[in-house]
Design a protein around this motif. Structure first.
Motif, PDB file in Angstrom:
ATOM      1  N   CYS A   1       2.230  26.441  11.997  1.00  0.00           N
ATOM      2  CA  CYS A   1       0.564  26.597  12.071  1.00  0.00           C
ATOM      3  C   CYS A   1       0.633  27.845  10.590  1.00  0.00           C
ATOM      4  O   CYS A   1      -0.406  27.653  10.767  1.00  0.00           O
ATOM      5  CB  CYS A   1       0.348  27.061  13.449  1.00  0.00           C
ATOM      6  SG  CYS A   1       0.552  28.652  13.690  1.00  0.00           S
TER       7      CYS A   1
ATOM      8  N   PRO B   1       0.220  30.965   8.833  1.00  0.00           N
ATOM      9  CA  PRO B   1      -0.898  31.856   8.877  1.00  0.00           C
ATOM     10  C   PRO B   1      -2.134  31.785   9.312  1.00  0.00           C
ATOM     11  O   PRO B   1      -3.330  31.711  10.029  1.00  0.00           O
ATOM     12  CB  PRO B   1      -1.262  32.383   7.964  1.00  0.00           C
ATOM     13  CG  PRO B   1      -2.063  31.269   6.680  1.00  0.00           C
ATOM     14  CD  PRO B   1      -0.075  30.297   6.953  1.00  0.00           C
TER      15      PRO B   1
ATOM     16  N   PRO C   1       4.669  35.103  10.225  1.00  0.00           N
ATOM     17  CA  PRO C   1       3.030  34.781   9.561  1.00  0.00           C
ATOM     18  C   PRO C   1       1.841  34.399  11.326  1.00  0.00           C
ATOM     19  O   PRO C   1       0.978  34.754  11.234  1.00  0.00           O
ATOM     20  CB  PRO C   1       3.653  32.480   9.703  1.00  0.00           C
ATOM     21  CG  PRO C   1       4.767  32.538   9.845  1.00  0.00           C
ATOM     22  CD  PRO C   1       5.922  34.164   9.923  1.00  0.00           C
TER      23      PRO C   1
ATOM     24  N   HIS D   1       1.495  20.559   9.693  1.00  0.00           N
ATOM     25  CA  HIS D   1       0.549  20.204   8.505  1.00  0.00           C
ATOM     26  C   HIS D   1       1.518  20.711   8.166  1.00  0.00           C
ATOM     27  O   HIS D   1       1.759  22.048   7.895  1.00  0.00           O
ATOM     28  CB  HIS D   1      -0.694  21.098   8.182  1.00  0.00           C
ATOM     29  CG  HIS D   1      -1.162  20.549   6.478  1.00  0.00           C
ATOM     30  ND1 HIS D   1      -1.282  21.251   6.292  1.00  0.00           N
ATOM     31  CD2 HIS D   1      -1.250  19.598   6.282  1.00  0.00           C
ATOM     32  CE1 HIS D   1      -1.394  21.226   5.130  1.00  0.00           C
ATOM     33  NE2 HIS D   1      -2.173  19.646   4.756  1.00  0.00           N
ATOM     34  N   GLN D   2       2.308  19.665   6.756  1.00  0.00           N
ATOM     35  CA  GLN D   2       3.733  19.899   6.128  1.00  0.00           C
ATOM     36  C   GLN D   2       4.341  21.042   6.831  1.00  0.00           C
ATOM     37  O   GLN D   2       4.957  22.390   6.597  1.00  0.00           O
ATOM     38  CB  GLN D   2       2.745  21.373   4.731  1.00  0.00           C
ATOM     39  CG  GLN D   2       1.874  20.996   4.347  1.00  0.00           C
ATOM     40  CD  GLN D   2       1.563  19.777   3.346  1.00  0.00           C
ATOM     41  OE1 GLN D   2       2.535  19.273   2.848  1.00  0.00           O
ATOM     42  NE2 GLN D   2       0.822  20.151   2.324  1.00  0.00           N
TER      43      GLN D   2
ATOM     44  N   HIS E   1      10.565  20.083   6.289  1.00  0.00           N
ATOM     45  CA  HIS E   1      11.243  21.656   5.883  1.00  0.00           C
ATOM     46  C   HIS E   1      12.220  21.160   7.022  1.00  0.00           C
ATOM     47  O   HIS E   1      12.823  21.917   6.936  1.00  0.00           O
ATOM     48  CB  HIS E   1      10.466  22.913   5.911  1.00  0.00           C
ATOM     49  CG  HIS E   1       9.699  23.145   5.049  1.00  0.00           C
ATOM     50  ND1 HIS E   1       9.739  23.093   4.082  1.00  0.00           N
ATOM     51  CD2 HIS E   1       8.118  23.067   4.863  1.00  0.00           C
ATOM     52  CE1 HIS E   1       8.499  23.585   3.047  1.00  0.00           C
ATOM     53  NE2 HIS E   1       7.361  22.836   3.435  1.00  0.00           N
ATOM     54  N   LEU E   2      12.153  20.286   8.123  1.00  0.00           N
ATOM     55  CA  LEU E   2      13.046  20.513   9.024  1.00  0.00           C
ATOM     56  C   LEU E   2      14.224  19.118   8.714  1.00  0.00           C
ATOM     57  O   LEU E   2      14.399  18.369   8.253  1.00  0.00           O
ATOM     58  CB  LEU E   2      12.577  19.490  10.448  1.00  0.00           C
ATOM     59  CG  LEU E   2      11.468  19.960  10.765  1.00  0.00           C
ATOM     60  CD1 LEU E   2      10.359  19.652  11.473  1.00  0.00           C
ATOM     61  CD2 LEU E   2      11.671  21.728  11.243  1.00  0.00           C
TER      62      LEU E   2
HETATM   63  C1  LIG Z   1       4.703  25.349   4.760  1.00  0.00           C
HETATM   64  S1  LIG Z   1       4.044  25.585   5.377  1.00  0.00           S
HETATM   65  C2  LIG Z   1       2.328  25.129   6.265  1.00  0.00           C
HETATM   66  C3  LIG Z   1       2.286  26.239   7.484  1.00  0.00           C
HETATM   67  C4  LIG Z   1       0.839  25.027   7.834  1.00  0.00           C
HETATM   68  N1  LIG Z   1       0.809  24.354   8.341  1.00  0.00           N
HETATM   69  C5  LIG Z   1      -0.274  24.981   7.085  1.00  0.00           C
HETATM   70  O1  LIG Z   1      -0.161  24.109   6.510  1.00  0.00           O
HETATM   71  O2  LIG Z   1      -1.369  26.390   6.335  1.00  0.00           O
HETATM   72  C6  LIG Z   1       5.178  25.415   6.993  1.00  0.00           C
HETATM   73  C7  LIG Z   1       5.483  26.311   7.910  1.00  0.00           C
HETATM   74  O3  LIG Z   1       6.368  25.239   9.227  1.00  0.00           O
HETATM   75  C8  LIG Z   1       6.983  26.451   9.736  1.00  0.00           C
HETATM   76  N2  LIG Z   1       8.683  25.609  10.815  1.00  0.00           N
HETATM   77  C9  LIG Z   1       9.204  25.788   9.967  1.00  0.00           C
HETATM   78  N3  LIG Z   1      10.494  25.717  10.654  1.00  0.00           N
HETATM   79  C10 LIG Z   1      10.201  25.104  12.075  1.00  0.00           C
HETATM   80  C11 LIG Z   1       9.926  25.229  13.185  1.00  0.00           C
HETATM   81  N4  LIG Z   1      11.745  24.290  13.402  1.00  0.00           N
HETATM   82  N5  LIG Z   1       9.624  25.594  14.478  1.00  0.00           N
HETATM   83  C12 LIG Z   1       8.340  25.935  14.113  1.00  0.00           C
HETATM   84  N6  LIG Z   1       7.909  26.510  12.969  1.00  0.00           N
HETATM   85  C13 LIG Z   1       8.732  25.778  11.917  1.00  0.00           C
HETATM   86  C14 LIG Z   1       7.422  27.231   9.332  1.00  0.00           C
HETATM   87  O4  LIG Z   1       7.517  28.369   9.219  1.00  0.00           O
HETATM   88  C15 LIG Z   1       6.570  27.440   7.656  1.00  0.00           C
HETATM   89  O5  LIG Z   1       5.464  28.853   8.588  1.00  0.00           O
END
Ligand SMILES: C[S@@+](CC[C@H](N)C(=O)[O-])C[C@H]1O[C@@H](n2cnc3c(N)ncnc32)[C@H](O)[C@@H]1O
Length: 267
Positions: free
Chosen positions: A44, A46, A72, A111-112, A116-117
């Motif tokens: 999520c 921030p 965050p 979202h987004q 990153h995974l």
């Molecule tokens: C680009 S940010 C998007 C934040 C939010 N969804 C938005 O659109 O404003 C991606 C978020 O995914 C979180 N994240 C990354 N790997 C994760 C995981 N394995 N489990 C949960 N959250 C994760 C990161 O810490 C980051 O805050």
């Protein structure tokens, strides 16, 4: 393999993510939301999108935002307090193994995050596990290779190239958008409603904001430390990329667009 989040959580990153709304980031999902729904927002950040979604499902609904790191979450709780939202919960959880029983939520949203995974298909499976039969899994991700802008510059072209290389070195997929349907199929999700939408920065105010955030993030976020550590850029080159963003941000003809893919999976 642990996920390495390429942007990190520097103030310059959270300020950029904290400007997001459900209207600009989850418009494809809004028509599916009803008062009283239980919704999980994975990754999520921030929490500004999460809190907008909470308003949409109303006081009879229940919304939980989760993050795998604390930084965050603190920002999200502060945003909730500033909006007088005492109902939405922000909890620590990793999408790899969500601490919720099967079939706990009507909607599981990210979202987004998948971009990153290291295992976006496993993440979608886990999201589907905690969604109720008849519920929804909803994901939206940018496709970095679809980013286009004017005027062009060597610095911004280098930024995109280094960003995409860094993401791949972290075993993530920067061009996630085009993969969402394939990942959903691989996760066993069959009933999909795919769509796409653009973010554009085209007015002087929008370009000043977008270019300004990247001018700072290029120098201050973990994009900089990782690019240096991987030997992809020198400090001088980082400064040059930041200056290129600054120059673009005030150009009278500045224009930027990027494609986002969206998938609603009916569980
Ligand atoms: C680009 S940010 C998007 C934040 C939010 N969804 C938005 O659109 O404003 C991606 C978020 O995914 C979180 N994240 C990354 N790997 C994760 C995981 N394995 N489990 C949960 N959250 C994760 C990161 O810490 C980051 O805050």
């Amino acid at each position: 393999m642990a996920d390495v989040y390429v942007h990190g959580h520097h103030a310059s990153v959270l300020a950029s993510h904290g400007a997001r709304t459900a209207a600009d980031s989850a418009a494809y999902l809004l028509p599916h939301l009803r008062e009283g729904m239980q919704l999980l927002d994975v990754g999520c950040g921030p929490g500004t999108v999460t809190l907008d979604l909470a308003e949409t499902v109303g006081p009879s609904g229940e919304v939980v935002g989760v993050e795998n790191v604390d930084g965050p979450l603190e920002h999200a709780r502060r945003h909730a307090a500033a909006r007088g939202d005492e109902r939405t919960r922000f909890e620590r959880a990793d999408v790899v193994e969500l601490p919720y029983a099967a079939a706990s939520f009507d909607v599981v949203h990210a979202h987004q995050v998948l971009q990153h995974l290291t295992d976006p298909v496993g993440a979608l499976r886990e999201m589907a596990r905690v969604a109720r039969p008849g519920g929804l899994v909803a994901v939206r991700d940018v496709d970095y290779a679809s980013m286009v802008w004017h005027p062009g510059s060597e610095g911004m072209t280098r930024w995109l190239d280094v960003y995409r290389r860094l993401a791949r070195l972290n075993h993530a997929q920067p061009d996630a958008g085009r993969h969402l349907v394939a990942w959903a199929h691989a996760a066993g999700l069959a009933r999909l409603t795919p769509s796409a939408s653009l973010w554009t920065y085209a007015t002087p105010e929008q370009c000043a904001w977008w270019g300004g955030t990247w001018a700072r993030r290029t120098l201050e976020s973990t994009f900089a430390t990782q690019a240096l550590a991987r030997g992809l850029l020198t400090s001088e080159e980082l400064a040059g990329i930041s200056a290129a963003w600054d120059t673009w941000s005030t150009h009278p003809d500045a224009w930027f667009a990027m494609t986002h893919a969206e998938v609603i999976a009916h569980v």
